[in-house]
Scaffold this active site. Structure first.
Site, PDB file in Angstrom:
ATOM      1  N   SER A 265       0.590  -1.302  -0.097  1.00 15.37           N
ATOM      2  CA  SER A 265       0.039   0.022  -0.007  1.00 15.37           C
ATOM      3  C   SER A 265       0.856   1.437  -0.050  1.00 15.37           C
ATOM      4  CB  SER A 265      -0.965   0.154   1.279  1.00 15.37           C
ATOM      5  OG  SER A 265      -1.806  -0.856   1.201  1.00 15.37           O
TER       6      SER A 265
ATOM      7  N   HIS B  96      -3.592  -0.152  -4.393  1.00 13.92           N
ATOM      8  CA  HIS B  96      -3.024  -1.183  -5.065  1.00 13.92           C
ATOM      9  C   HIS B  96      -3.444  -1.110  -6.665  1.00 13.92           C
ATOM     10  CE1 HIS B  96      -1.657  -3.475  -1.277  1.00 13.92           C
ATOM     11  NE2 HIS B  96      -2.662  -2.544  -0.931  1.00 13.92           N
TER      12      HIS B  96
ATOM     13  N   HIS C 288      -4.900 -10.002  -1.135  1.00 12.50           N
ATOM     14  CA  HIS C 288      -4.734 -10.048   0.295  1.00 12.50           C
ATOM     15  C   HIS C 288      -5.924 -11.275   0.738  1.00 12.50           C
ATOM     16  CE1 HIS C 288      -3.643  -5.991  -0.274  1.00 12.50           C
ATOM     17  NE2 HIS C 288      -3.000  -6.290   0.849  1.00 12.50           N
TER      18      HIS C 288
ATOM     19  N   TYR D 233      -8.104 -11.185   3.311  1.00  7.90           N
ATOM     20  CA  TYR D 233      -9.348 -10.474   3.430  1.00  7.90           C
ATOM     21  C   TYR D 233     -10.264 -10.317   2.300  1.00  7.90           C
ATOM     22  CZ  TYR D 233      -6.966  -6.002   2.672  1.00  7.90           C
ATOM     23  OH  TYR D 233      -6.318  -5.032   2.115  1.00  7.90           O
ATOM     24  N   GLU D 234      -9.551 -10.248   1.057  1.00  2.20           N
ATOM     25  CA  GLU D 234     -10.436 -10.018  -0.079  1.00  2.20           C
ATOM     26  C   GLU D 234     -11.414 -10.972  -0.411  1.00  2.20           C
ATOM     27  OE1 GLU D 234      -8.285  -7.409  -3.194  1.00  2.20           O
ATOM     28  OE2 GLU D 234      -6.754  -8.189  -1.959  1.00  2.20           O
TER      29      GLU D 234
ATOM     30  N   ALA E 193       2.777  -2.115   4.161  1.00  3.47           N
ATOM     31  CA  ALA E 193       2.504  -1.009   5.010  1.00  3.47           C
ATOM     32  C   ALA E 193       2.155  -1.962   6.325  1.00  3.47           C
ATOM     33  CB  ALA E 193       1.588  -0.186   4.478  1.00  3.47           C
TER      34      ALA E 193
ATOM     35  N   MET F  10      -1.309  -7.057   7.099  1.00  6.45           N
ATOM     36  CA  MET F  10      -2.576  -8.092   6.654  1.00  6.45           C
ATOM     37  C   MET F  10      -2.109  -8.769   5.555  1.00  6.45           C
ATOM     38  SD  MET F  10      -5.787  -5.392   6.972  1.00  6.45           S
ATOM     39  CE  MET F  10      -5.869  -4.204   8.566  1.00  6.45           C
ATOM     40  N   SER F  11      -0.794  -8.770   5.345  1.00  9.97           N
ATOM     41  CA  SER F  11      -0.250  -9.516   4.056  1.00  9.97           C
ATOM     42  C   SER F  11       1.006 -10.314   4.127  1.00  9.97           C
ATOM     43  CB  SER F  11      -0.135  -8.085   2.888  1.00  9.97           C
ATOM     44  OG  SER F  11       0.979  -7.467   3.443  1.00  9.97           O
TER      45      SER F  11
ATOM     46  N   ASN G 105       1.808   3.524  11.201  1.00  8.68           N
ATOM     47  CA  ASN G 105       1.148   3.791  12.359  1.00  8.68           C
ATOM     48  C   ASN G 105       1.680   3.111  13.494  1.00  8.68           C
ATOM     49  OD1 ASN G 105      -0.638   1.767  10.695  1.00  8.68           O
ATOM     50  ND2 ASN G 105      -1.121   1.460  12.831  1.00  8.68           N
TER      51      ASN G 105
ATOM     52  N   HIS H 263      -7.348   3.550   6.607  1.00  7.97           N
ATOM     53  CA  HIS H 263      -6.734   3.093   5.561  1.00  7.97           C
ATOM     54  C   HIS H 263      -6.244   4.556   4.883  1.00  7.97           C
ATOM     55  CE1 HIS H 263      -5.017   0.948   2.073  1.00  7.97           C
ATOM     56  NE2 HIS H 263      -5.917   1.601   1.277  1.00  7.97           N
TER      57      HIS H 263
HETATM   58  N1  HPA Z   1      -2.570  -3.136  11.754  1.00  7.76           N
HETATM   59  C1  HPA Z   1      -2.861  -4.183  10.443  1.00  7.76           C
HETATM   60  N2  HPA Z   1      -2.319  -3.988   9.335  1.00  7.76           N
HETATM   61  C2  HPA Z   1      -1.759  -2.409   9.016  1.00  7.76           C
HETATM   62  C3  HPA Z   1      -1.675  -1.737  10.342  1.00  7.76           C
HETATM   63  C4  HPA Z   1      -2.075  -2.088  11.321  1.00  7.76           C
HETATM   64  O1  HPA Z   1      -2.267  -1.279  12.381  1.00  7.76           O
HETATM   65  N3  HPA Z   1      -1.117  -0.555   9.425  1.00  7.76           N
HETATM   66  C5  HPA Z   1      -0.722  -0.655   8.249  1.00  7.76           C
HETATM   67  N4  HPA Z   1      -1.374  -1.883   7.734  1.00  7.76           N
END
Ligand code: HPA
Length: 270
Positions: free
Chosen positions: A28, A59, A81, A83-84, A111, A206-207, A230, A242
């Site tokens: 991302s 993406h 991903h 989750y998709e 990310a 998440m990847s 973050n 996001h």
């Molecule tokens: N959690 C999960 N996936 C992420 C995060 C997070 O805090 N930041 C960027 N991708």
């Protein structure tokens, strides 16, 4: 094991006329790394059988072939991903195709949220190992004994040492740690983040993990880098979104590009 991959690789080879040795998957907000590709040939995933159809803003969904720092590369802008679709095998065919194309090495970027207060947004983290908190595998349903993949040193130790050394030389602060894979698409709870910290995690995302697993099945050497966007849930007052991921990822993409370009420049053929 992934029979369609050879035919797709032959089609890509005819179109691109280069034999990439290194494949790069962009996470991302890291689309800017693709701009470092010289004389790019861009193929939409839609035109490449078996490649994913990403649904996430940021993406792009293209396979870019060209050179970075003089080295032939295949850059995947956009990934599937878990989750998709609820399936963890969304990148299997794409990675098998890259292997068929001649790639021996895979560099994954993503990310991620930081589990460490001392590693804040905008920082890069080299992944040393992972914890699969999603509890699923991209190898579900495969047959044969190769599916029992050894994940010790899944993140190539020599490449890790080289990347860390280059980051030091470039004066680019690089953390190193354990990436914890959560399924998403929801962010984690503060209790889950606390658990991940106690278990020895340094970043959450998440990847990447399913890609590492299938890449090791294929025998690719793997490296992975997180861009911290973050502090993870409960660690800061800033709400998770996001948008926040994209803002910080875009800001740190320049550092990622510098590091990857320098690494590719120095990489010996293998
Ligand atoms: N959690 C999960 N996936 C992420 C995060 C997070 O805090 N930041 C960027 N991708």
């Amino acid at each position: 094991m992934f029979e369609e991959a050879a035919e797709t690789a032959a089609m890509i080879r005819r179109r691109a006329g280069i034999a990439p040795k290194v494949a790069l998957v962009l996470g991302s907000g890291l689309g800017a790394v693709a701009e470092a590709v010289e004389e790019p040939l861009k193929l939409s995933y839609q035109d490449v059988p078996g490649f994913p159809r990403p649904s996430v803003a940021g993406h792009g969904g293209s396979l870019i072939l060209g050179h970075i720092a003089g080295r032939p590369v295949a850059v995947l802008q956009g990934r599937a991903h878990y989750y998709e679709s609820g399936r963890a095998d969304g990148m299997n065919l794409a990675l098998a195709t890259l292997k068929e194309l001649g790639c021996a090495r895979l560099i994954l970027t993503n990310a991620a949220g930081s589990l460490r207060a001392d590693v804040g947004p905008g920082r890069l983290m080299l992944i040393r190992d992972h914890i699969n908190f999603a509890g699923v595998s991209p190898l579900f349903g495969l047959a044969g004994n190769e599916r029992f993949v050894d994940l010790v040193d899944a993140y190539d130790p020599a490449a890790r040492a080289a990347i860390a050394e280059i980051a030091g030389r470039l004066d680019l602060p690089l953390a190193e740690g354990v990436y914890v894979w959560f399924c998403g698409p929801h962010f984690e709870t503060p209790a889950e983040i606390h658990a991940a910290q106690v278990l020895g995690g340094d970043a959450v995302g998440m990847s990447t993990v399913p890609e590492v697993i299938v890449a090791r099945l294929l025998g690719l050497k793997v490296s992975a880098l997180s861009m911290i966007t973050n502090l993870a849930a409960g660690m800061s007052a800033e709400p998770l979104s996001h948008d926040q991921t994209m803002r910080h990822a875009t800001a740190a993409a320049a550092d990622m590009t510098r590091l990857l370009t320098a690494y590719l420049e120095e990489l010996a053929d293998d």
